[in-house]
Design an enzyme around this catalytic site. Structure first.
Site, PDB file in Angstrom:
ATOM      1  CE  LYS A 255      10.152  10.992 -40.829  1.00  0.00           C
ATOM      2  NZ  LYS A 255      11.611  11.259 -40.741  1.00  0.00           N
TER       3      LYS A 255
ATOM      4  CB  SER B 168      12.263  13.352 -44.029  1.00  0.00           C
ATOM      5  OG  SER B 168      12.719  12.637 -42.896  1.00  0.00           O
TER       6      SER B 168
ATOM      7  CB  SER C  23      14.686  14.012 -40.776  1.00  0.00           C
ATOM      8  OG  SER C  23      14.998  13.965 -42.132  1.00  0.00           O
TER       9      SER C  23
HETATM   10  N1  GLN Z   1      17.687  15.601 -45.632  1.00  0.00           N
HETATM   11  C1  GLN Z   1      18.501  14.447 -45.381  1.00  0.00           C
HETATM   12  C2  GLN Z   1      18.290  13.425 -46.478  1.00  0.00           C
HETATM   13  O1  GLN Z   1      17.566  13.695 -47.359  1.00  0.00           O
HETATM   14  C3  GLN Z   1      18.223  13.883 -44.038  1.00  0.00           C
HETATM   15  C4  GLN Z   1      16.961  13.127 -43.964  1.00  0.00           C
HETATM   16  C5  GLN Z   1      16.742  12.498 -42.627  1.00  0.00           C
HETATM   17  O2  GLN Z   1      17.329  12.910 -41.615  1.00  0.00           O
HETATM   18  N2  GLN Z   1      15.923  11.463 -42.618  1.00  0.00           N
HETATM   19  O3  GLN Z   1      18.851  12.369 -46.468  1.00  0.00           O
END
Ligand code: GLN
Length: 493
Positions: free
Chosen positions: A87, A162, A186
């Site tokens: 990532k 994400s 994410s």
């Molecule tokens: N969807 C969650 C957010 O927007 C989690 C994102 C993540 O785990 N980095 O914060």
């Protein structure tokens, strides 16, 4: 063995063949690039890979092959020649690390994340950096400064987020393992949306050194795998204490792959109690998703597990709690992007205007929203009302897990309330946040959790989530191996 078809080998099989000189790392890496090209993983296709350098990756593989054949390195390596994608929030030396933000466009880290060094030491070769929601903020990979990534199973739909680019790469067969990161789901949510395995380890299990900070008390590096075994092996390699991350712990790392031994037994989960938390099966849950999770429960029962309903009463307040705490920490962590210390600068002859222009130009709308919310909930007058209260509720969510794990060993839930949604269809931020309803709880409590593919609805994948007590990843993997075996390996293929 001929090069085509190497992607069909498990990570452990490929590493053994490369370690013993029967397959070259160069062939393994070349083939991964060919699969990426076939799948259209790059910017014009799935938009899953943002940065890659085939020449450099092949050079690294060639050097490893040479050391093996001239006898200067005969150590068997657990990931010898295994291609991996990482990532874009995880620092690598040779490729950019941008967090899919204009703020860090072109930024190359002067050091490497511990997790990446560990992959390399184990023989893996990084073949690309993957697309993501900017700084990890989102659930669809639509909030990327480089455009949305697409779901390889249906290109009109999101891959989740994400870490959507990493999940998409594993689903499209580019690599069998990938690194992602988690703050609120994410890794697990995109794993569920793309039909692959996704693991969030216990907070402290894996070093965060070199993971660009979003919300430091919640962030963890996680792994994706084509199968449970692929993911287990990847986690074994990256887990363990790191002097460069004071929050990493020295709790011993057991083998996560031990679970494969149990599955030959008729009742591999004979001694395991699994709880089904009522709050994760609301009336509004898509009945087709529920049916797949119910079928998974049946398989676990047949494998010997004792299954019982349980309750985690504070589940419904987890989303508001997370969406106070994560932005609060983000507003502090992202203060460093000021046009002076890192990345982009939009010049002005006045200092204040330089800060303002740099930040409004560098951050996209979701990041801006989070920084504003975070600044607000931490400000004098609102701190007690929001931030302090959210901290207190976080403790209650964690206590729910501690209490329930007195009577069961693991929990099983759906990973997500829906299947992958069409690109562009979720425009209301709050509606997007609700997609994390079943995942943020584990981050708030710091417990490990993983998503395993359990079926399809209209061709779209469904994931089931195991949640375990702190540092009980091995037990979680054991149940996941048994479930995968029962459902048939094709589920993860
Ligand atoms: N969807 C969650 C957010 O927007 C989690 C994102 C993540 O785990 N980095 O914060």
């Amino acid at each position: 063995m001929s090069a085509p078809g190497l992607g069909a080998l498990s990570v452990a099989q490929l590493a053994t063949l490369v370690s013993t000189g029967r397959v070259s790392a160069v062939d393994a890496v070349r083939e991964s690039f060919a699969r990426a090209a076939n799948a259209g993983a790059g910017r014009d296709g799935l938009n899953a890979i943002l940065w890659s350098d085939e020449g450099a990756a092949l050079g690294e593989a060639e050097a490893a092959d040479a050391r093996r054949s001239d006898g200067s390195d005969i150590t068997p390596r657990r990931l010898a020649g295994v291609p991996v994608v990482v990532k874009d929030s995880i620092a690598t030396l040779d490729l950019p690390t941008t967090c899919a933000s204009r703020m860090l466009d072109g930024y190359v880290s002067p050091f490497e994340a511990t997790v990446v060094s560990r992959l390399r030491e184990a023989g893996a070769v990084v073949v690309g950096k993957t697309n993501m929601d900017e700084f990890g903020m989102g659930s669809s990979t639509e909030h990327s400064a480089y455009g949305p990534a697409r779901n390889p199973l249906d290109r009109t739909r999101v891959p989740g987020g994400s870490s959507g680019g990493s999940a998409a790469c594993v689903a499209a067969g580019v690599t069998r393992i990938a690194l992602g990161s988690e703050t609120g789901g994410s890794v697990r949510q995109p794993a569920a949306f793309c039909g692959v395995v996704g693991v969030k380890p216990t907070y402290g299990r894996v070093s965060r050194h070199g993971l660009v900070a979003f919300a430091s008390s919640l962030d963890q590096v996680g792994v994706f795998g084509r199968t449970v075994d692929d993911a287990a092996l990847a986690l074994e390699v990256i887990a363990g204490p790191d002097p460069l991350d004071a929050t990493s712990t020295d709790t011993p790392v057991p083998s996560y792959r031990g679970g494969s031994a149990h599955v030959s037994d008729g009742l591999p989960l004979r001694d395991v109690r699994i709880g089904l938390p009522n709050e994760y099966f609301p009336e509004s849950l898509d009945p087709r998703i529920k049916a797949h999770v119910d079928a998974a429960v049946e398989h676990l029962r047949i494998a010997g597990a004792r299954v019982a309903p349980v309750s985690l009463p504070h589940t419904s307040v987890a989303i508001p709690t997370y969406y106070v705490l994560a932005p609060a920490e983000a507003s502090s962590n992202l203060a460093r992007y000021d046009g002076v210390r890192f990345g982009k600068r939009v010049s002005s002859d006045r200092l204040r205007a330089m800060y303002e222009r740099t930040r409004s130009d560098g951050f996209g709308p979701e990041v801006t929203r989070r920084v504003l919310i975070g600044t607000y909930v931490l400000s004098a007058g609102y701190y007690e009302q929001y931030y302090r209260r959210a901290q207190e509720v976080r403790a209650l969510v964690a206590r729910d897990f501690a209490t329930v794990f007195e009577s069961v060993d693991l929990l099983l839930t759906p990973t997500t309330p829906t299947t992958p949604f069409p690109l562009g269809s979720v425009t209301d931020p709050y509606e997007m946040y609700l997609h994390d309803a079943f995942t943020v709880t584990a981050n708030l409590a710091g417990v490990p959790a993983m998503s395993v593919p359990v079926g399809r609805v209209d061709g779209l994948p469904v994931g089931a989530q195991f949640i375990a007590p702190h540092f009980e990843e091995a037990l979680m993997f054991r149940a996941a191996y048994a479930l995968e075996r029962a459902l048939g390996a094709e589920m993860s293929q």
